[in-house]
Design an enzyme around this catalytic site. Structure first.
Site, PDB file in Angstrom:
ATOM      1  N   LYS A   1      42.431  -3.944   3.161  1.00  0.00           N
ATOM      2  CA  LYS A   1      42.609  -5.090   4.068  1.00  0.00           C
ATOM      3  C   LYS A   1      43.598  -6.138   3.575  1.00  0.00           C
ATOM      4  O   LYS A   1      44.220  -6.821   4.366  1.00  0.00           O
ATOM      5  CB  LYS A   1      41.256  -5.733   4.357  1.00  0.00           C
TER       6      LYS A   1
ATOM      7  N   GLU B   1      36.762 -13.387  11.904  1.00  0.00           N
ATOM      8  CA  GLU B   1      35.404 -12.889  11.727  1.00  0.00           C
ATOM      9  C   GLU B   1      35.426 -11.909  10.557  1.00  0.00           C
ATOM     10  O   GLU B   1      36.486 -11.450  10.147  1.00  0.00           O
ATOM     11  CB  GLU B   1      34.942 -12.150  12.987  1.00  0.00           C
TER      12      GLU B   1
ATOM     13  N   SER C   1      39.610   3.942   1.300  1.00  0.00           N
ATOM     14  CA  SER C   1      39.988   2.619   1.794  1.00  0.00           C
ATOM     15  C   SER C   1      39.475   1.452   0.968  1.00  0.00           C
ATOM     16  O   SER C   1      40.059   0.372   0.996  1.00  0.00           O
ATOM     17  CB  SER C   1      39.520   2.456   3.247  1.00  0.00           C
TER      18      SER C   1
HETATM   19  C1  LIG Z   1      36.798  -2.869   6.865  1.00  0.00           C
HETATM   20  C2  LIG Z   1      36.812  -1.596   6.165  1.00  0.00           C
HETATM   21  C3  LIG Z   1      36.973  -0.393   6.856  1.00  0.00           C
HETATM   22  C4  LIG Z   1      37.028  -0.324   8.349  1.00  0.00           C
HETATM   23  O1  LIG Z   1      38.113  -0.952   8.938  1.00  0.00           O
HETATM   24  P1  LIG Z   1      39.314  -0.134   9.612  1.00  0.00           P
HETATM   25  O2  LIG Z   1      40.052  -1.169  10.346  1.00  0.00           O
HETATM   26  O3  LIG Z   1      38.706   0.913  10.484  1.00  0.00           O
HETATM   27  O4  LIG Z   1      40.084   0.462   8.499  1.00  0.00           O
HETATM   28  C5  LIG Z   1      37.051   0.766   6.125  1.00  0.00           C
HETATM   29  N1  LIG Z   1      36.949   0.773   4.785  1.00  0.00           N
HETATM   30  C6  LIG Z   1      36.766  -0.359   4.085  1.00  0.00           C
HETATM   31  C7  LIG Z   1      36.651  -0.282   2.605  1.00  0.00           C
HETATM   32  C8  LIG Z   1      36.692  -1.575   4.740  1.00  0.00           C
HETATM   33  O5  LIG Z   1      36.520  -2.688   4.039  1.00  0.00           O
END
Ligand SMILES: *Cc1c(COP(=O)(O)O)cnc(C)c1O
Length: 400
Positions: A93, A115, A382
């Site tokens: 993010k 949010e 992610s």
């Molecule tokens: C917020 C988050 C997601 C989900 O958000 P996307 O917009 O679908 O990528 C996935 N993995 C992690 C580690 C997150 O913090």
């Protein structure tokens, strides 16, 4: 062939999805943001500042790691992780939060609002706002505040104003509504930093572009390591930003299959899941058109996932389009499969993945089993699971 680089169109549509379902005053403001964005991304000074921050502040490029022990254990295709978990603040993010905070600053906005679900977007945005020197206000559901306490503490330390949301299911969707109400009080001076590839145009485009560095790096890295493209890309989908970040660089590579993984929660046959693309229908939500989990009246249904970052009843418009044209296939993973992948990755690789990312790993594991050893699956890891460690230990009653 579809020309993916020309998407969205000038009105913000990916096929029939996206757009700006907003009152005219807000359309004007969104168009100003779009114009400012189109201008700054061409500016050498903006690009230089952002690229420098990606390198020295976020720690990019993030490594591409061959998960050898996990791959061997499963006994099929090679599984690689794109290590977004190693970024500053622990997830992908920060890539779009820095972009959004810088844009807000360039536009002379006085406050950034957002949010947050798992708290990851909140922490990443509070971090970016501290760095860029702009006021930050984050709305968060009370359930998530309880579940993600360390992130709440971090946001406060970083100096943002945290607003607890007590309405509705007290989770992500309600936090969106609450933050949006605040935004409407002064949209000329406030900047709503949307946390994924959702919301009205130009946010799905901007967030995708800021995230697309993930796929660009991954492509170079896999070519350097294996001298060929991966066979399959796998990423979890909440709003869809980490998935678009990985997929975008590969959309024109027809040999590369792509799979977005949604949370089946306690089962698709129950009401407790957030499998929007799998079971949703077309509708309007939070200023754009997409697939939605909704009731007969078009109200978004309460959604659930063991991973707070995935429990959103809508999904990014580009994903809706990619599903319809079958360029990306969307599958699901339930809580149990997610937890198994979380534990196995921790024990075999010494990497504690976020519960969100564990959905992608779980699907990659299923897939790898039936693929031969020279095939390559590239998973977007992610985020890191430090935020989930206590919750999982309690949930599984681990005697730690
Ligand atoms: C917020 C988050 C997601 C989900 O958000 P996307 O917009 O679908 O990528 C996935 N993995 C992690 C580690 C997150 O913090």
């Amino acid at each position: 062939m579809t020309n993916f680089s020309e998407m969205p169109d000038k009105n913000g549509y990916f096929g029939e999805y996206g757009g700006q379902i907003l009152p005219p005053e807000l359309v004007t403001i969104m168009n100003e943001i779009n114009d400012a964005y189109d201008k700054v991304i061409q500016m050498e000074s903006f690009q230089k500042e952002l690229q420098q921050l990606y390198a020295d502040y976020v720690g990019r490029p993030s490594p591409l790691y061959f998960a050898k022990r996990l791959s061997n254990e499963i006994g099929g295709a090679k599984i690689f992780f794109k290590r977004e978990d190693l970024n500053h603040t622990g997830a992908h993010k920060i890539n779009h939060c820095l972009g959004e905070a810088l844009l807000a600053k360039y536009m002379g906005k006085t406050k950034v609002l957002a949010e947050t679900g798992a708290g990851q977007h909140g922490v990443a945005l509070a971090t970016a706002c501290a760095l860029v020197d702009i006021e930050c206000e984050i709305h968060m559901g009370e359930i998530d505040i309880e579940k993600e306490h360390p992130n709440v503490t971090k946001m406060k330390i970083l100096g943002c104003n945290l607003i607890p949301v007590s309405r509705g299911t007290r989770t992500l969707k309600d936090a969106v509504d609450s933050a949006f109400e605040e935004y409407l009080k002064d949209p000329v001076n406030y900047f709503y930093a949307i946390g994924s590839v959702v919301g009205p145009h130009p946010f799905p485009k901007m967030v995708r572009d800021f995230q697309s560095i993930v796929g660009k790096e991954a492509k170079e890295q896999i070519l350097a390591k294996e001298n060929r493209l991966p066979d399959v890309l796998v990423a979890c989908v909440g709003g869809g930003s980490n998935a678009m970040g990985l997929f975008t660089a590969f959309l024109d590579d027809e040999s590369v299959k792509m799979i977005g993984v949604e949370p089946a929660g306690k089962g698709l046959e129950t009401a407790e899941h957030a499998a929007t693309l799998t079971l949703g229908t077309k509708g309007g939500l939070h200023g754009f058109k997409c697939y939605i989990l909704q009731d007969q009246q078009g109200q978004p249904l309460p959604v659930y996932s063991i991973a707070s970052g995935l429990d959103y009843p809508g999904v990014g418009p580009q994903h809706c389009y990619l599903k319809d044209i079958k360029r990306v296939v969307y599958e699901t993973i339930d809580d149990k499969e997610c937890l198994d992948a979380f534990m196995l990755t921790s024990r075999l690789e010494g990497i504690i993945p976020a519960l969100e990312s564990s959905h992608a790993i779980a699907y990659a594991m299923k897939l790898a089993k039936n693929m031969s050893k020279e095939k390559i699956i590239l998973v977007n890891l992610s985020g890191r699971g430090d935020k989930d460690a206590d919750f999982v230990a309690n949930y599984l009653s681990l005697n730690i």
